[in-house]
Design a protein around this motif. Structure first.
Motif, PDB file in Angstrom:
ATOM      1  N   PRO A  49       0.809  -1.227   0.000  1.00  0.00           N
ATOM      2  CA  PRO A  49       0.000   0.000   0.000  1.00  0.00           C
ATOM      3  C   PRO A  49       0.839   1.272   0.000  1.00  0.00           C
ATOM      4  N   SER A  50       2.076   1.177   0.449  1.00  0.00           N
ATOM      5  CA  SER A  50       2.966   2.349   0.455  1.00  0.00           C
ATOM      6  C   SER A  50       3.655   2.577  -0.884  1.00  0.00           C
ATOM      7  N   ILE A  64      -3.089  -5.304  -3.898  1.00  0.00           N
ATOM      8  CA  ILE A  64      -2.361  -4.557  -2.868  1.00  0.00           C
ATOM      9  C   ILE A  64      -2.464  -5.346  -1.565  1.00  0.00           C
ATOM     10  N   CYS A  65      -1.317  -5.785  -1.074  1.00  0.00           N
ATOM     11  CA  CYS A  65      -1.283  -6.626   0.125  1.00  0.00           C
ATOM     12  C   CYS A  65      -0.304  -6.056   1.140  1.00  0.00           C
ATOM     13  N   ASP A  66      -0.506  -6.425   2.416  1.00  0.00           N
ATOM     14  CA  ASP A  66       0.475  -6.039   3.424  1.00  0.00           C
ATOM     15  C   ASP A  66       1.673  -6.983   3.332  1.00  0.00           C
ATOM     16  N   LEU A 100      -5.491  -6.250   0.757  1.00  0.00           N
ATOM     17  CA  LEU A 100      -6.055  -4.989   1.239  1.00  0.00           C
ATOM     18  C   LEU A 100      -6.886  -4.286   0.170  1.00  0.00           C
ATOM     19  N   GLY A 101      -6.558  -4.516  -1.098  1.00  0.00           N
ATOM     20  CA  GLY A 101      -7.272  -3.835  -2.170  1.00  0.00           C
ATOM     21  C   GLY A 101      -6.670  -4.190  -3.523  1.00  0.00           C
ATOM     22  N   SER A 106       0.567   7.326  -2.904  1.00  0.00           N
ATOM     23  CA  SER A 106       0.609   5.923  -2.482  1.00  0.00           C
ATOM     24  C   SER A 106      -0.642   5.194  -2.952  1.00  0.00           C
ATOM     25  N   SER A 160      -2.396   3.114  -1.483  1.00  0.00           N
ATOM     26  CA  SER A 160      -3.425   3.002  -0.444  1.00  0.00           C
ATOM     27  C   SER A 160      -4.499   4.080  -0.595  1.00  0.00           C
ATOM     28  N   LYS A 161      -4.146   5.200  -1.240  1.00  0.00           N
ATOM     29  CA  LYS A 161      -5.089   6.310  -1.376  1.00  0.00           C
ATOM     30  C   LYS A 161      -5.972   6.207  -2.612  1.00  0.00           C
ATOM     31  N   PRO A 200     -10.714  -0.702  -2.130  1.00  0.00           N
ATOM     32  CA  PRO A 200     -10.502  -1.481  -0.906  1.00  0.00           C
ATOM     33  C   PRO A 200     -11.089  -2.882  -1.038  1.00  0.00           C
TER      34      PRO A 200
END
Length: 265
Positions: A146-147, A167-169, A175-176, A198, A200-201, A205
């Motif tokens: 996400p970053s 998008i994963c941790d 995560l999305g 980033s 994440s924005k 989701p």
């Protein structure tokens, strides 16, 4: 079509997105153009471009693949799969009469709607789909953090044969997701400052994604495409409260799998 109603070419959504600035609502508030004079000028240019003939804005070519209405369905599916694997952005198959006028268009969804009556196939488990050796030719999950930035997503989609990025941790928990259409929209030259944002924005989701557990039947994927309006589903495995993506599946992938099963049997 041309003036004689003959097939002239195909205009894709991505080619339009590259040529026209994205709607303001698609752009995060922080990055929207706030100078009134500049916004007015950009709006005027956008209106002017929308008034121009298609041939002046886009390069139209008599692109293959296209087929005739007398071809077998399996031929049409093969053409769609080949187009999807190539760098082509065409996701429909024009059906052309003998005089080169357009008879109609076959989309993956329209073919899938016809094939959904094959209950034996629809009840196959998604994990069977993942287990096929031929599946290696389909899109495997490509993951970013996400970053990570929009620029990294754009680079990956430009040089790798992928249309989706999960998008994963750092533990691999989903995560999305971002897709090629979304990335293309936000990487328009007008908003070059967005390249450092980033993921994440801007990602969709996980709560807005269609997730199909790998133990569920393919019917769940087909229903998501035909009845819920999803363009892709994420086949996942859930363990200890975490969601691990296994594959991003589109209607064309289902058709490719159907042909593989047909030929194997």
């Amino acid at each position: 079509v041309d003036e004689d109603k003959k097939f002239a070419g195909i205009l894709t959504d991505l080619s339009i997105l590259r040529s026209i600035p994205p709607p303001v609502l698609y752009v995060p508030v922080k990055f929207r153009i706030k100078t009134p004079k500049l916004r007015k000028k950009l709006n005027e240019e956008l209106v002017d471009s929308l008034k121009k003939p298609i041939r002046e804005v886009f390069k139209l070519e008599k692109i293959k693949p296209y087929t005739s209405k007398n071809q077998r369905l399996i031929y049409a599916i093969d053409k769609l799969v080949d187009s999807d694997k190539s760098t082509s952005e065409i996701r429909v198959l024009p059906i052309i009469n003998e005089d080169e006028t357009v008879y109609g268009v076959a989309s993956p969804e329209s073919i899938l709607s016809y094939l959904k009556s094959h209950q034996k196939f629809c009840q196959l488990k998604a994990e069977r789909f993942l287990a096929l050796p031929e599946v290696s030719g389909m899109e495997q999950p490509y993951t970013l953090l996400p970053s990570d930035t929009l620029a990294q997503a754009r680079f990956a989609m430009k040089y790798l044969p992928i249309k989706h990025i999960t998008i994963c941790d750092r533990d691999g928990n989903l995560l999305g997701m971002v897709d090629k259409k979304q990335v293309t929209t936000l990487t328009h030259p007008m908003y070059f400052s967005l390249m450092g944002i980033s993921l994440s924005k801007i990602m969709k989701p996980v709560t807005k994604l269609c997730l199909v557990e790998k133990s569920q039947p393919l019917q769940e994927c087909i229903n998501a495409f035909l009845h819920l309006g999803f363009k892709e589903v994420v086949i996942v495995e859930q363990l200890a409260g975490k969601i691990y993506p296994k594959m991003v599946v589109t209607p064309i992938d289902i058709l490719q799998f159907r042909v593989q099963v047909y030929r194997k049997n």
